[in-house]
Design an enzyme around this catalytic site. Structure first.
Site, PDB file in Angstrom:
ATOM      1  N   HIS A 232      85.317  44.609 137.846  1.00 37.80           N
ATOM      2  CA  HIS A 232      84.687  43.385 138.363  1.00 37.80           C
ATOM      3  C   HIS A 232      84.027  43.657 139.715  1.00 37.80           C
ATOM      4  O   HIS A 232      82.918  43.200 139.980  1.00 37.80           O
ATOM      5  CB  HIS A 232      85.721  42.272 138.537  1.00 37.80           C
ATOM      6  CG  HIS A 232      86.340  41.785 137.254  1.00 37.80           C
ATOM      7  ND1 HIS A 232      87.697  41.714 137.063  1.00 37.80           N
ATOM      8  CD2 HIS A 232      85.775  41.333 136.113  1.00 37.80           C
ATOM      9  CE1 HIS A 232      87.943  41.232 135.847  1.00 37.80           C
ATOM     10  NE2 HIS A 232      86.793  41.004 135.251  1.00 37.80           N
TER      11      HIS A 232
ATOM     12  N   LYS B 240      93.999  28.398 128.295  1.00 38.43           N
ATOM     13  CA  LYS B 240      94.588  29.718 128.556  1.00 38.43           C
ATOM     14  C   LYS B 240      95.756  29.566 129.514  1.00 38.43           C
ATOM     15  O   LYS B 240      95.725  28.721 130.410  1.00 38.43           O
ATOM     16  CB  LYS B 240      93.544  30.633 129.205  1.00 38.43           C
ATOM     17  CG  LYS B 240      92.728  31.453 128.223  1.00 38.43           C
ATOM     18  CD  LYS B 240      91.972  32.537 128.987  1.00 38.43           C
ATOM     19  CE  LYS B 240      90.958  33.247 128.107  1.00 38.43           C
ATOM     20  NZ  LYS B 240      90.109  34.165 128.881  1.00 38.43           N
TER      21      LYS B 240
ATOM     22  N   SER C  92      90.956  43.175 132.257  1.00 39.59           N
ATOM     23  CA  SER C  92      92.100  42.512 132.889  1.00 39.59           C
ATOM     24  C   SER C  92      93.309  42.536 131.964  1.00 39.59           C
ATOM     25  O   SER C  92      94.448  42.678 132.428  1.00 39.59           O
ATOM     26  CB  SER C  92      91.742  41.060 133.228  1.00 39.59           C
ATOM     27  OG  SER C  92      90.754  41.017 134.214  1.00 39.59           O
TER      28      SER C  92
HETATM   29  O1  PNS Z   1      86.256  36.767 131.954  1.00 37.24           O
HETATM   30  P1  PNS Z   1      85.979  35.986 130.691  1.00 37.24           P
HETATM   31  O2  PNS Z   1      87.256  35.314 130.201  1.00 37.24           O
HETATM   32  O3  PNS Z   1      85.313  36.814 129.629  1.00 37.24           O
HETATM   33  O4  PNS Z   1      84.942  34.817 131.101  1.00 37.24           O
HETATM   34  C1  PNS Z   1      84.456  33.881 130.161  1.00 37.24           C
HETATM   35  C2  PNS Z   1      83.823  32.675 130.893  1.00 37.24           C
HETATM   36  C3  PNS Z   1      84.820  32.066 131.845  1.00 37.24           C
HETATM   37  C4  PNS Z   1      82.622  33.142 131.666  1.00 37.24           C
HETATM   38  C5  PNS Z   1      83.376  31.637 129.825  1.00 37.24           C
HETATM   39  O5  PNS Z   1      84.442  31.356 128.981  1.00 37.24           O
HETATM   40  C6  PNS Z   1      82.876  30.340 130.475  1.00 37.24           C
HETATM   41  O6  PNS Z   1      81.800  30.299 131.026  1.00 37.24           O
HETATM   42  N1  PNS Z   1      83.692  29.268 130.389  1.00 37.24           N
HETATM   43  C7  PNS Z   1      83.336  27.948 130.891  1.00 37.24           C
HETATM   44  C8  PNS Z   1      82.961  26.993 129.734  1.00 37.24           C
HETATM   45  C9  PNS Z   1      81.567  27.344 129.212  1.00 37.24           C
HETATM   46  O7  PNS Z   1      80.588  27.038 129.842  1.00 37.24           O
HETATM   47  N2  PNS Z   1      81.531  28.071 128.050  1.00 37.24           N
HETATM   48  C10 PNS Z   1      80.305  28.651 127.508  1.00 37.24           C
HETATM   49  C11 PNS Z   1      79.367  27.682 126.804  1.00 37.24           C
HETATM   50  S1  PNS Z   1      80.118  26.569 125.669  1.00 37.24           S
END
Ligand code: PNS
Length: 159
Positions: free
Chosen positions: A17, A41, A128
């Protein structure tokens, strides 16, 4: 002033990251590292702890700020006037999910572009979830996470 968002779970932040965030600075003036609050989560670290660990890992660069958000990334980007989202692509296996998410985010916020960056080659396998697993069983995390993150993991797993 070009603002980019680097969203993620960061549970915990890794050197991967950090590498990606520093690379992203080549494309923006200001980077907001944004911890998503996901009610589905059960994270190892609270949002506050993750923000503290991100600050420890990346706080030396004044162009980087930290935030958390609940709800849609597309809305958070609008709120922060960011038109660029940065995500990392480590392997082909990341691609499908990232591709769908980029298109959905653009659908939800047509002003938003997603760019994918590739991490340093020696960090491509890092995630992670692997870090959590290794830490749980006392694996050596030198070079894979910031020392503050290693300390937080050791404390969490009682080592
Ligand atoms: O580190 P990750 O878990 O791969 O990150 C994923 C993340 C947090 C970027 C994604 O799940 C996200 O943007 N979540 C917020 C809700 C959202 O906007 N989802 C995407 C369109 S429905």
């Amino acid at each position: 002033m070009r603002t980019a968002l680097y969203p993620g779970s960061f549970d915990p932040p890794t050197r991967g990251h950090e590498d990606l965030a520093r690379r992203a600075l080549a494309m923006c003036d200001r980077l907001i590292v944004a911890v998503a609050i996901n009610p589905n989560k059960e994270p190892l670290f609270s949002v506050e702890e993750r923000l503290r660990l991100l600050q420890a890992s990346l706080g030396d660069d004044p162009r980087i700020t930290f935030a958390s958000f609940a709800g849609l990334l597309a809305d958070f980007a609008r709120e922060r006037e960011a038109r660029l989202v940065v995500r990392g692509l480590r392997a082909v296996s990341d691609f499908e999910y990232e591709f769908q998410m980029a298109l959905m985010n653009r659908r939800l916020n047509p002003d938003l572009e997603t760019v994918f960056l590739v991490p340093a080659v020696d960090l491509t396998y890092l995630s992670s979830s692997l870090v959590r697993e290794a830490a749980r069983f006392g694996g050596n995390l030198d070079g894979l996470v910031h020392p503050e993150v290693a300390a937080a993991l050791a404390a969490r797993f009682g080592r």
